[in-house]
Structures are given as C-alpha cells and as structure tokens.
Scaffold this active site. Structure first.
Site, PDB file in Angstrom:
ATOM      1  N   HIS A   1      22.604   7.603  20.336  1.00  0.00           N
ATOM      2  CA  HIS A   1      23.491   7.270  19.289  1.00  0.00           C
ATOM      3  C   HIS A   1      23.976   5.911  19.445  1.00  0.00           C
ATOM      4  O   HIS A   1      24.004   5.582  20.503  1.00  0.00           O
ATOM      5  CB  HIS A   1      24.553   8.209  18.954  1.00  0.00           C
ATOM      6  CG  HIS A   1      24.140   9.610  18.510  1.00  0.00           C
ATOM      7  ND1 HIS A   1      23.696   9.850  17.128  1.00  0.00           N
ATOM      8  CD2 HIS A   1      24.206  10.752  19.082  1.00  0.00           C
ATOM      9  CE1 HIS A   1      23.479  11.028  16.869  1.00  0.00           C
ATOM     10  NE2 HIS A   1      23.790  11.715  18.153  1.00  0.00           N
TER      11      HIS A   1
ATOM     12  N   CYS B   1      21.469   3.251  15.815  1.00  0.00           N
ATOM     13  CA  CYS B   1      21.749   2.454  14.923  1.00  0.00           C
ATOM     14  C   CYS B   1      22.736   1.291  15.087  1.00  0.00           C
ATOM     15  O   CYS B   1      23.308   1.420  16.232  1.00  0.00           O
ATOM     16  CB  CYS B   1      22.626   3.540  13.535  1.00  0.00           C
ATOM     17  SG  CYS B   1      21.425   4.791  13.155  1.00  0.00           S
TER      18      CYS B   1
END
Length: 493
Positions: A322, A365
């Site tokens: 993440h 991201c």
C-alpha cells in the site's frame, strides 16, 4: 601471429604506469573497479571473457595503445590506426580524465590532494597515489561523473587553470552531441537540476479510443520500431558482469496488525512470482522479503547498501505494498519514504554502485483520486475483483543513475486484480520478456508499459483509468543483454 602471443608482447613492452592507465581506461568494462585485475594479462583475459577483445576484434587494443600514445608499439604488433573502431569503444569522458591526469605535475598533484583532504579518506590520498587514482576515488564518491565535472573544475581553477580548457571543450562536444539526438527527448536528459518526466499537475484525462482487456494484453505481440541511429551516441551502461546484480523484492500482503485500516493485498503473490521469474531470467540474484514492517524494510536496504557491488552491473528494488504520497507502507502501518530508500544508494553511501543504474519499481498508489476516461487498496470493497494500492508527494530521483518506476502519477490510485496481479507489474514483466530480446532500452520498455496500462479500465464503461510514470536521472541507456535461456512463462487467468 598468434593473438595470445601478440598480447604477451604488449605486456612485455609496457610498464606498471601504462598498466594502470589501461586499467583506468577500461574501468567501464570492469564494473568501475580497475583494481579487480592485478596485471595486464588479467586485464586482457577479462576483456576477452567479456567478448570485447579477440583476434577478429582487436579494435579496443588499438584504441587503448593510441590513447596512451604508443603508436610505434601498435605498428610493431601489426596493427594500425585503421584498426580503431568507429565510434570509439572508450568513452570520451574516460579519455578526458586520462588526458587531464597526463598533464598534472607532481606539484599540482600535491595541491590537488590538499584540496580534497576533507572529501576523500586520507588513506586514499597516500604518497604514491597517482592523478588517475585520485580521479577514480572521486568517481567512487560521486564527486565527479560523466555529466558533472564541477568539483574538478573548481580544483583546477586554483592549481592549473589551463586544464579547464580541456573540460570546456569536452562539455561543448557533449552539448552538441545531445542537441543532435532525437531519442530520447532532451527533457529526459537533464540531470542537474533533475526534472521529472511526464509531470501532471491536474487530473489525468486519458483519451480512450481503444479499450484493451487484460486478456488481450497477455496475448499481445509487441512490435518495436527500430530506434533512431542517433540513440547509439547516448551510450549504454555496461552490462558485462557474470552476475547482473541484486534484485530485492518487498511483498507486503498481510496488514492484519497494521496501525492503519489497510486490507490484505490479494493478488500480490502473482506479481511476486512474475518479478522473480523475469529478473532471474535477466540474470539477477533475486531476494524476496515478505510482510516487512518499516524497520525491517530499512534494515534490509541498509544491509544491501553495505554489500560489494563492484562485480555487478546494477541494482533493482521492487516494492509491492500500500502507499501514501511519497511513501510506502510497512505491514505495521508505518510509512517508509521512497526518497529515504533511494538515498541509501547514492555515491557516498554505496561507492560500489557509482555510475551504475539503480532501478526502483514501486507498485503502490500515490494518492486516493481515481483517473477518469479501478478501486484502491485504501478504499477496497470485498465484492470487487479490481482493487487499488492507494495512497504515493511528487517523488523524483535527485541523484545520478537512478530510475524510479511508479505504478501511477502523483495523487492517484493504481489497480490490482485479486487473481492476476497489478496492471503495472504484469505489464512490466510481459514487456521485459517481449522487448529485451529485441535489445530495446528500459525507458522505451516503460513507455510501452504506459501505453498498455493506459488502455485498461476498472469498469465496464472504460471510465476508470491508470497512468504509470517513470522518472529518472539516468545518463545512458539501460539495455539488458539478451538472456541465453528461453523466457519464463507467466501465469495466465
């Protein structure tokens, strides 16, 4: 004449100083470590092992002898100036440093050592150090490079200003050469200050003329146009070592103990498997670290920094996790700044990787916004197969010879299929398999990855998109040698 006998005659005709000079001129062929060979015979053997020197290819030998001003010896062994290759096999940068060293007096050398006293360890400034020894150490410490001779100019301004004319002429020739190139664009050649390629300051709008499914991407054959001939003038990083280098893969999947509400990253093991197969095929020594907390990630990278990379060509680091803007998450929910990870491998901290490409690929991201025209790891729902690795400010490699391949542009999410892995990593692996055998450089391969991923969509209407972004401070082209083994087969779903 037998070629080995010819090389033996050269060895007998040259002394210790000439051997050191040839070793320095061949530093780019020796993983920037001339000390790895202890004699001229070892140097010739190493060059022959790398297929850079042979009876049918004596060009490098001829160029070396002419560079150290031994035309008579060249004639004595039956070679001539016509045997030199065009273009030159030895970089103009290395020839410049040799020429400068040949014009430094003993007094100049003492002054040079004095001015570098606070920058170079004293043990490296010993009494018997030659100008070539000093320049090589400056390279190892990233004080000078092919694109940055400022420190050398500063020193010469004080001790022998006339030598700066040679540097000025070199810079003018380099600038003229770069202006004449049509590939890649000049915006990607700027190294000081470094500008990010493909910077986007507003929401991305991708023109969706053709929607291409993942199934089409997997079965696609990439047709690569032949690059312009001018690209050859850029030069290539040396890729001649027996072991290409280390490839470290961080695969963070289980976030059950995270301080932040982050879900497990289903599908990430497919990415890990693909990266492992592809980089082992490219002759990297792959190491995999799963479910690492922040401190573990930093500990692994610090250990990697401390290793000897002198007999290797480059370094690869892949992070599957993440992300938050400018950072990636450890499984404990703490973030590691991407800049901090990369800074561990600059020239001063990791001298055996100086002037070698350091390649970072980040699947995470860079924000939570969706590109319109698939869902994020930060806002994942259980009933969707496509999810995102949400949440990485504008991260740019500020040092020389770095490449940072990001799965998406700043402020936006990237997407992951729970079965077949992430769009970015799967496209990267498949394009490496397709294009490395065609001797395509890495920036061109990443451009193809951009094209592939931009055509994919996380919804049936083709409105939710992703655009990867490479940023780099590379000074040459990264072209991986064609592997001798067949390409790996990646999983299909």
């Amino acid at each position: 004449m037998d070629f080995h006998k010819l090389l033996l005659d050269v060895d007998n005709a040259l002394g210790e100083d000439e051997f050191k000079a040839l070793g320095f001129l061949c530093a780019d062929f020796l993983s920037r470590n001339p000390d790895s060979v202890r004699s001229l015979k070892e140097l010739f053997s190493s060059l022959m092992d790398k297929e850079l020197l042979s009876e049918k290819q004596p060009q490098l030998l001829a160029e070396l002898l002419l560079t150290i001003q031994k035309p008579r010896l060249l004639r004595d062994i039956g070679l001539s100036e016509q045997d030199c290759a065009a273009p030159s096999l030895i970089s103009s940068y290395r020839k410049l440093l040799y020429d400068l060293s040949d014009n430094i007096t003993d007094r100049d050398l003492d002054s040079m050592k004095f001015m570098l006293n606070n920058l170079i360890p004293r043990g490296k400034l010993k009494e018997k150090s030659t100008p070539l020894d000093i320049m090589l150490e400056m390279e190892h410490l990233d004080l000078i490079s092919e694109s940055n001779l400022d420190k050398l100019e500063e020193i010469f301004n004080h001790i022998c200003p006339a030598l700066n004319k040679k540097i000025t002429q070199y810079k003018e020739k380099q600038a003229h050469r770069l202006r004449s190139l049509s590939f890649p664009s000049e915006s990607n050649l700027i190294s000081k200050p470094f500008l990010r390629t493909g910077s986007l300051q507003s929401p991305v709008t991708i023109k969706d003329d053709v929607l291409e499914s993942k199934a089409n991407l997997k079965n696609k054959t990439v047709v690569v146009p032949e690059p312009p001939r001018a690209a050859e003038a850029l030069g290539k990083y040396q890729m001649t070592a027996a072991n290409r280098g280390f490839c470290v893969i961080f695969n963070n999947n289980n976030f059950s103990n995270s301080l932040e509400p982050l879900k497990d990253r289903a599908g990430t093991h497919t990415d890990e498997d693909s990266l492992k197969k592809v980089f082992e095929w490219l002759n990297f020594e792959v190491e995999i670290y799963r479910d690492c907390e922040k401190e573990k990630m930093l500990s692994v990278l610090k250990d990697l920094r401390g290793r000897d990379h002198s007999q290797m060509d480059c370094l690869v680091c892949c992070v599957l996790s993440h992300g938050l803007e400018g950072s990636v998450y450890g499984v404990d929910g703490q973030t590691v700044k991407i800049e901090e990870m990369m800074a561990l491998f600059d020239g001063k901290k990791c001298p055996t990787l100086v002037e070698k490409p350091k390649l970072f690929f980040i699947q995470a991201c860079q924000g939570t916004r969706e590109q319109r025209a698939a869902q994020t790891d930060g806002i994942e729902t259980e009933d969707k197969d496509i999810c995102s690795d949400a949440r990485v400010p504008d991260t740019i490699p500020s040092r020389a010879d770095f490449l940072l391949g990001m799965a998406t542009v700043p402020s936006y999410v990237s997407y992951r299929d729970k079965k077949s892995g992430t769009w970015y990593i799967q496209s990267l692996c498949r394009n490496l398999i397709q294009m490395v055998p065609q001797e395509v450089d890495l920036i061109s391969i990443l451009t193809q990855v951009n094209a592939d991923v931009s055509k994919m969509s996380a919804d049936k209407w083709g409105q939710t998109k992703q655009m990867p972004q490479p940023a780099f401070s590379l000074r040459k082209r990264v072209v991986f040698p064609i592997p001798k083994t067949p390409p790996p087969e990646l999983k299909t779903f």
